[in-house]
Motif scaffolding. Sequence first.
Motif, short mmCIF file in Angstrom:
data_model
loop_
_atom_site.label_atom_id
_atom_site.label_comp_id
_atom_site.label_asym_id
_atom_site.label_seq_id
_atom_site.Cartn_x
_atom_site.Cartn_y
_atom_site.Cartn_z
N SER A 64 0.86 -1.18 0.00
CA SER A 64 0.00 0.00 0.00
C SER A 64 0.90 1.23 0.00
CB SER A 64 -0.89 -0.01 1.25
OG SER A 64 -1.58 1.21 1.37
N VAL A 65 0.63 2.17 -0.89
CA VAL A 65 1.44 3.38 -0.97
C VAL A 65 0.50 4.58 -0.92
CG1 VAL A 65 3.15 4.65 -2.32
CG2 VAL A 65 3.13 2.15 -2.40
N GLU A 66 0.71 5.43 0.08
CA GLU A 66 -0.14 6.61 0.28
C GLU A 66 0.71 7.87 0.27
OE1 GLU A 66 -3.45 6.44 0.52
OE2 GLU A 66 -3.39 4.24 0.40
N LYS A 67 0.15 8.96 -0.26
CA LYS A 67 0.85 10.25 -0.27
C LYS A 67 1.02 10.72 1.17
CE LYS A 67 2.60 13.74 -2.49
NZ LYS A 67 4.01 13.71 -2.22
N TRP A 73 6.06 9.72 -0.10
CA TRP A 73 5.09 8.63 -0.08
C TRP A 73 5.39 7.68 1.08
CZ3 TRP A 73 1.28 8.72 -3.77
CH2 TRP A 73 1.48 9.61 -4.84
N ASP A 126 3.22 8.74 -13.64
CA ASP A 126 2.87 7.44 -13.06
C ASP A 126 4.13 6.66 -12.74
OD1 ASP A 126 0.20 8.05 -13.35
OD2 ASP A 126 -0.04 6.94 -15.22
N GLU A 128 5.54 2.93 -10.97
CA GLU A 128 5.22 1.61 -10.44
C GLU A 128 6.10 1.35 -9.22
OE1 GLU A 128 4.38 -2.56 -12.38
OE2 GLU A 128 6.55 -2.26 -12.11
N THR A 152 2.01 -1.81 -7.27
CA THR A 152 0.96 -0.80 -7.37
C THR A 152 1.52 0.37 -8.16
OG1 THR A 152 -0.71 0.45 -6.13
CG2 THR A 152 1.53 0.43 -5.23
N VAL A 154 1.45 4.65 -8.50
CA VAL A 154 1.09 5.94 -7.92
C VAL A 154 1.37 7.02 -8.96
CG1 VAL A 154 1.55 5.19 -5.56
CG2 VAL A 154 3.35 6.34 -6.84
N THR A 155 0.71 8.15 -8.80
CA THR A 155 0.92 9.26 -9.71
C THR A 155 1.49 10.44 -8.92
OG1 THR A 155 -0.90 8.55 -11.11
CG2 THR A 155 -0.16 10.83 -11.37
N GLN A 156 2.71 10.83 -9.29
CA GLN A 156 3.33 12.00 -8.66
C GLN A 156 2.92 13.22 -9.46
OE1 GLN A 156 5.77 12.34 -5.85
NE2 GLN A 156 4.83 14.32 -6.16
#
Length: 165
Positions: A64-67, A73, A126, A128, A152, A154-156
């Motif tokens: 799980s990766v959250e800002k 992150w 994006d 990975e 997963t 994520v978009t920076q």
Amino acid sequence: MSKISLRLPYLIYLSIASMLVGVILAPLFRDMPVQGTAADIMAHEMMHGTLEIPAAGAPEVAISVEKDPMSGWNVAITTRNFTFAPELVNADNVENTGHAHLYVDGVKVARLYGPHHHLPDLPVGDREISVSLSANDHSYYVVEGDRIEARTVVTQDAMEMADGS
């Protein structure tokens, strides 16, 4: 002599402008993962080897990766039937123990000895994020030839980097 004195202010202005451009652009390039050549990455992968284990009782991993509210992150790794064992790194393998490797866009950025890690802001776009489980001798755990790993995307966002949110 007068020609030299007229050029001096321009040289000073040019030097100051160059420094300002550097100060403005430097944050865009800090904390970027260093990417080796394809040959470097392949050599690194080959060096570790694999440890084939039976599917029954094999470890499982999720990511799980959250800002982060401040910057970067927060990565959380959840495992099942696996124990992080930093004290056993480089020792004999013990069933379902070891560490993890964290990757950004396929490039290894960290060795993990626990379930949490903070990544700095990433290049815009994006990205990975993946994690794979490794045994104490650094070999990758595999089941039927497939690495035990999770991925997963994520978009920076460029705005998040600019305003720190």
